[in-house]
Design an enzyme around this catalytic site. Structure first.
Site, PDB file in Angstrom:
ATOM      1  N   GLY A  32       0.863  -0.995  -0.035  1.00 39.53           N
ATOM      2  CA  GLY A  32       0.028   0.008  -0.021  1.00 39.53           C
ATOM      3  C   GLY A  32       0.826   1.091   0.048  1.00 39.53           C
ATOM      4  N   TYR A  33       0.162   2.212   0.208  1.00 44.22           N
ATOM      5  CA  TYR A  33       0.727   3.749   0.009  1.00 44.22           C
ATOM      6  C   TYR A  33       1.617   3.926  -1.224  1.00 44.22           C
ATOM      7  CZ  TYR A  33       1.571   8.189   2.370  1.00 44.22           C
ATOM      8  OH  TYR A  33       1.259   9.573   2.770  1.00 44.22           O
ATOM      9  N   GLY A  37       6.073   4.489  -8.431  1.00 44.48           N
ATOM     10  CA  GLY A  37       6.597   3.093  -8.912  1.00 44.48           C
ATOM     11  C   GLY A  37       5.569   2.019  -8.892  1.00 44.48           C
ATOM     12  N   HIS A  38       4.764   1.912  -8.005  1.00 54.48           N
ATOM     13  CA  HIS A  38       3.671   0.952  -7.924  1.00 54.48           C
ATOM     14  C   HIS A  38       2.952   0.986  -9.199  1.00 54.48           C
ATOM     15  CE1 HIS A  38       4.123   1.270  -3.468  1.00 54.48           C
ATOM     16  NE2 HIS A  38       4.248   0.009  -3.629  1.00 54.48           N
TER      17      HIS A  38
END
Ligand code: PAF
Length: 283
Positions: A32-33, A37-38
Site C-alpha cells: 500500500g501507500y 513506482g507501483h
C-alpha cells in the site's frame, strides 16, 4: 468498475469467473501507500494481462522487532484512487487475521540469497516476504506477477522461490522509478523531514557515480564501492548499512566485474533506512 475486497473467498470467486472466461490475470503485490513506482507495475500488468489484481497488505511477518510495522504509512483511499486510475480491476485488502489465522505455522524459508545484503540487517525479512508472496500466489493464482527492481534482492529471491517450488507464474521485474531529482520512489520517503529529504539524494548520487565508473570500464569492485562510500560519507545525516557489488544470481560479493552484477546500497538517513541499486547490465 474496480472492486475492493477483504476476503480470500471473494478474490477466489472473482478470479475463477475471469478464468472461466479465458481471461489472463496479473498480480501486483504491494504494502500500500502507492506511488508512481507501483503505478508503473500496475500499468505494465494491465498492458500484459486482461485483468489486474493489486494486493494491499502491510505484512507483519516481514518486519523484525523494532522495525517500522506500526508507523508504516497507510492510506487506502489514496491507494484505491491511484489503482483505479491506472486500470486495476480488483484490490485485495485483507486484515492480518484473514492472512494469518490462529495457529498459522507454515513458512517459506530460503537458505540461499537471503543472508546477504538486506538479509544481514533484517534477518526475518525474506522469510516473511516469501511466505506472504506464496500465499498471495495461491490465493490469486495469477499468470504473471510484477515486482520493482528497486527491491532487487527481493526480486531475485522471488524468482528463485518460483523456480524451486515449481510455481507456474511468470515473474516480471520493472525498472526503478525516481523523483525528478533522482531519489528512488519509496513509501518510506514519507518518513523524511525537509533536511533528511535533501540528504537522501546522496543515495541516487552515489548510484549514478557507480554507474558512471562502470560505464567508463572500471572492473575493480573495491574502486567502485569505495568511491560510492566516500560520496555517501560526505553527507552528515547518512549512515551506511552496506554498499556492495554482488553476483546477480547468487548475491555473493565479487571482487572483479567479470559477470552480470548488482550494485546495491542501504543507507540510514536519520532513522529511515533507504535502499537503491543498479544492475551492471543496465548501465
Ligand atoms: O515489496 C513489497 O512491497 C513487499 O515486500 C511485498 C512483495 C508486497 C510482500 O509483502
Amino acid at each position: 468498475m474496480m472492486k475492493i475486497v477483504k476476503t480470500i473467498e471473494e478474490v477466489r470467486a472473482q478470479v475463477k469467473e475471469w478464468k472461466s472466461q479465458g481471461l489472463t490475470v496479473g498480480l501486483v503485490p504491494t504494502m500500500g501507500y502507492l506511488h508512481e513506482g507501483h503505478a508503473s507495475l500496475i500499468d505494465t500488468s494491465c498492458r500484459d494481462n486482461d485483468r489486474t489484481v493489486v494486493s494491499d497488505f502491510v505484512n507483519p511477518m516481514q518486519f523484525g522487532p523494532g522495525e517500522d510495522l506500526e508507523s508504516y504509512p497507510r492510506d487506502m483511499e489514496h491507494d484505491a484512487a491511484l489503482a483505479q486510475e491506472h486500470g486495476c480491476d480488483l484490490i485485495f485488502h485483507p486484515d492480518p487475521d484473514e492472512m494469518y489465522h490462529d495457529g498459522f505455522s507454515t513458512f517459506v524459508d530460503m537458505t540461499v540469497l537471503t543472508e546477504e545484503l538486506c538479509g544481514l540487517s533484517r534477518p526475518v525479512h525474506f522469510r516473511g516476504v516469501c511466505t506472504v508472496v506464496s500465499k498471495l500466489f495461491n490465493i490469486v493464482k495469477p499468470d504473471r506477477a510484477y515486482f520493482g527492481k528497486k527491491d532487487a534482492q527481493q526480486l531475485a529471491v522471488i524468482r528463485h522461490m518460483v523456480d524451486d517450488l515449481n510455481m507456474d507464474i511468470e515473474i516480471v521485474g520493472c525498472p526503478i522509478v525516481r523523483e525528478s531529482d533522482g531519489l528512488a520512489k519509496s513509501s518510506r520517503n514519507t518518513y523524511l523531514d525537509e533536511n533528511e529529504r535533501k540528504a537522501a539524494l546522496v543515495l541516487s548520487k552515489s548510484i549514478f557515480n557507480g554507474m558512471e565508473l562502470v560505464r567508463n570500464g572500471e572492473k575493480d569492485c573495491a574502486v567502485i564501492t569505495d568511491s560510492m562510500k566516500k560520496l555517501i560519507a560526505s553527507e552528515p545525516l547518512a549512515k551506511i548499512d552496506y554498499v556492495k557489488l554482488v553476483d546477480m544470481k547468487t548475491m555473493q560479493q565479487i571482487e572483479k566485474l567479470d559477470r552480470p552484477a548488482l550494485c546495491a546500497i542501504a543507507v540510514y538517513i536519520g532513522k529511515t533506512r533507504l535502499i537503491d541499486n543498479f544492475f551492471t547490465e543496465d548501465v
